[in-house]
Design a protein around this motif. Sequence first.
Motif, PDB file in Angstrom:
ATOM      1  N   LEU A  58      27.019  71.843 -43.636  1.00 35.01           N
ATOM      2  CA  LEU A  58      27.747  72.282 -44.823  1.00 35.01           C
ATOM      3  C   LEU A  58      28.903  71.357 -45.193  1.00 35.01           C
ATOM      4  N   GLN A  60      32.023  68.234 -43.561  1.00 34.10           N
ATOM      5  CA  GLN A  60      32.500  67.354 -42.485  1.00 34.10           C
ATOM      6  C   GLN A  60      33.979  67.098 -42.708  1.00 34.10           C
ATOM      7  N   LEU A  62      37.118  64.262 -41.124  1.00 36.73           N
ATOM      8  CA  LEU A  62      37.520  63.183 -40.233  1.00 36.73           C
ATOM      9  C   LEU A  62      39.024  63.309 -40.055  1.00 36.73           C
TER      10      LEU A  62
ATOM     11  N   MET B   1      27.252  64.132 -49.730  1.00 30.91           N
ATOM     12  CA  MET B   1      28.494  64.766 -49.300  1.00 30.91           C
ATOM     13  C   MET B   1      29.558  64.444 -50.350  1.00 30.91           C
ATOM     14  N   GLN B   5      39.887  65.879 -51.618  1.00 29.76           N
ATOM     15  CA  GLN B   5      41.156  65.148 -51.552  1.00 29.76           C
ATOM     16  C   GLN B   5      41.672  65.126 -50.117  1.00 29.76           C
ATOM     17  N   VAL B  60      43.693  64.004 -42.585  1.00 26.95           N
ATOM     18  CA  VAL B  60      42.379  64.641 -42.631  1.00 26.95           C
ATOM     19  C   VAL B  60      41.646  64.226 -43.900  1.00 26.95           C
ATOM     20  N   LEU B  61      40.386  63.809 -43.741  1.00 31.60           N
ATOM     21  CA  LEU B  61      39.530  63.447 -44.866  1.00 31.60           C
ATOM     22  C   LEU B  61      38.357  64.427 -44.890  1.00 31.60           C
ATOM     23  N   PRO B  62      38.418  65.469 -45.728  1.00 28.82           N
ATOM     24  CA  PRO B  62      37.351  66.472 -45.743  1.00 28.82           C
ATOM     25  C   PRO B  62      36.266  66.132 -46.772  1.00 28.82           C
ATOM     26  N   ALA B  63      35.122  66.753 -46.569  1.00 22.87           N
ATOM     27  CA  ALA B  63      34.022  66.598 -47.535  1.00 22.87           C
ATOM     28  C   ALA B  63      33.114  67.810 -47.422  1.00 22.87           C
ATOM     29  N   VAL B  64      32.466  68.180 -48.520  1.00 22.88           N
ATOM     30  CA  VAL B  64      31.516  69.295 -48.492  1.00 22.88           C
ATOM     31  C   VAL B  64      30.196  68.826 -49.072  1.00 22.88           C
ATOM     32  N   GLU B  65      29.119  69.478 -48.649  1.00 20.80           N
ATOM     33  CA  GLU B  65      27.787  69.128 -49.143  1.00 20.80           C
ATOM     34  C   GLU B  65      27.513  69.899 -50.419  1.00 20.80           C
ATOM     35  N   VAL B  68      24.794  73.353 -51.859  1.00 19.94           N
ATOM     36  CA  VAL B  68      24.843  73.919 -50.513  1.00 19.94           C
ATOM     37  C   VAL B  68      23.435  73.925 -49.917  1.00 19.94           C
ATOM     38  N   PRO B  69      23.229  73.286 -48.762  1.00 18.36           N
ATOM     39  CA  PRO B  69      21.882  73.220 -48.194  1.00 18.36           C
ATOM     40  C   PRO B  69      21.481  74.544 -47.536  1.00 18.36           C
ATOM     41  N   VAL B  70      20.173  74.677 -47.292  1.00 19.20           N
ATOM     42  CA  VAL B  70      19.634  75.890 -46.671  1.00 19.20           C
ATOM     43  C   VAL B  70      19.132  75.536 -45.279  1.00 19.20           C
TER      44      VAL B  70
END
Lengths: 167, 164
Positions: A58, A60, A62, B1, B5, B60-65, B68-70
């Motif tokens: 879902l 990630q 870093l 992905m 921010q 922190v470097l966040p990311a979301v897919e 939304v995958p199943v």
Amino acid sequence: MAFQTKPAAELTFTLQDATGSKSFLSFPIPSATLASVALAAAGVMRGLLANVTGCAILAQSLTYSQVDDTPETAEAGSRVERKGALVYRTSAGKVARFEIPGIIPAAILADGALDRTNAGLAALIVAMTEADAIYSDSNGFDLSSLAEAYEVFRTTKQSQLPSRRLS
Amino acid sequence: MLDQQPYLNFRTRDGSGSFGLQRIHVRRGTEAIAAQSAATTLRSRLGGVSGCAYLEQQYVLPAVEEPVPVAEQWSEIRFCGVLIFSCEGEDQYFILAIPAINPALLETITPNSNPQLNVDDPTLAALIAELTNGQWCNPFGHVIVKLEAAYFQVRNVSIFPNWL
């Protein structure tokens, strides 16, 4: 007071199975690794993980961490719930808030506004908006100017109650 | 992905022992060294107006897919594939538990033994090769060198919430 970089940065994936349960999977990476290189490696790792797990990946993150190995003692009487709120205008014409926990009484005026002539506060305000500052709001718009600065109290959570509750 | 921010987190402690967290967002593309340098400068400014002690700072470097995958219908996080790697340095290891391991990767070598993972399977071999290419390490900064064991394990799951 000396902040030490942890030996490894952490790449963490959030996974979810068919029942809706979530799990974290962490991969340490040497902290000297550039963020751009680590993110590229994360892309590769994500593809390889997807081939061996049935979970959906879902999200990630870093994270590079630094820890003070000899932390200072907080000032007596300071409380994280007592905050100095700085509200900045952004280049998109909206506002972004930044709160300072345990704001010192010397920076607060009698009516609850923050004292912008306080040297420490003035230096902080400038540091967040000067030309080479890297700060932005959550949408990526630069902070442009200060709109509001005042004292605010936040609700004390259960975990923030004093350890000694009867003198 | 989808990159979100990035931000700086500061962890603080006040005079009563309570912990607080501050967050401020930074521009995308900021390298870790630049972010940490800016965080150090900002922290010195904050120290002039806050009575709290600053304990930790994070970039922190966040990311979301998206979308939304199943997940696969058969997947359950408690069925893990455990990989144990040795690292550079004496007695240094890294343990990776992959939730909802693909059942096609399991094999039983001897009767009555727990299932092992088939490390010759191309998908698992590719993952192992990536982890041992010198780029990854254990939490203490020791580079991962070699796979030592790979097996199946059923792990406990907390009832509330369902986090493993």
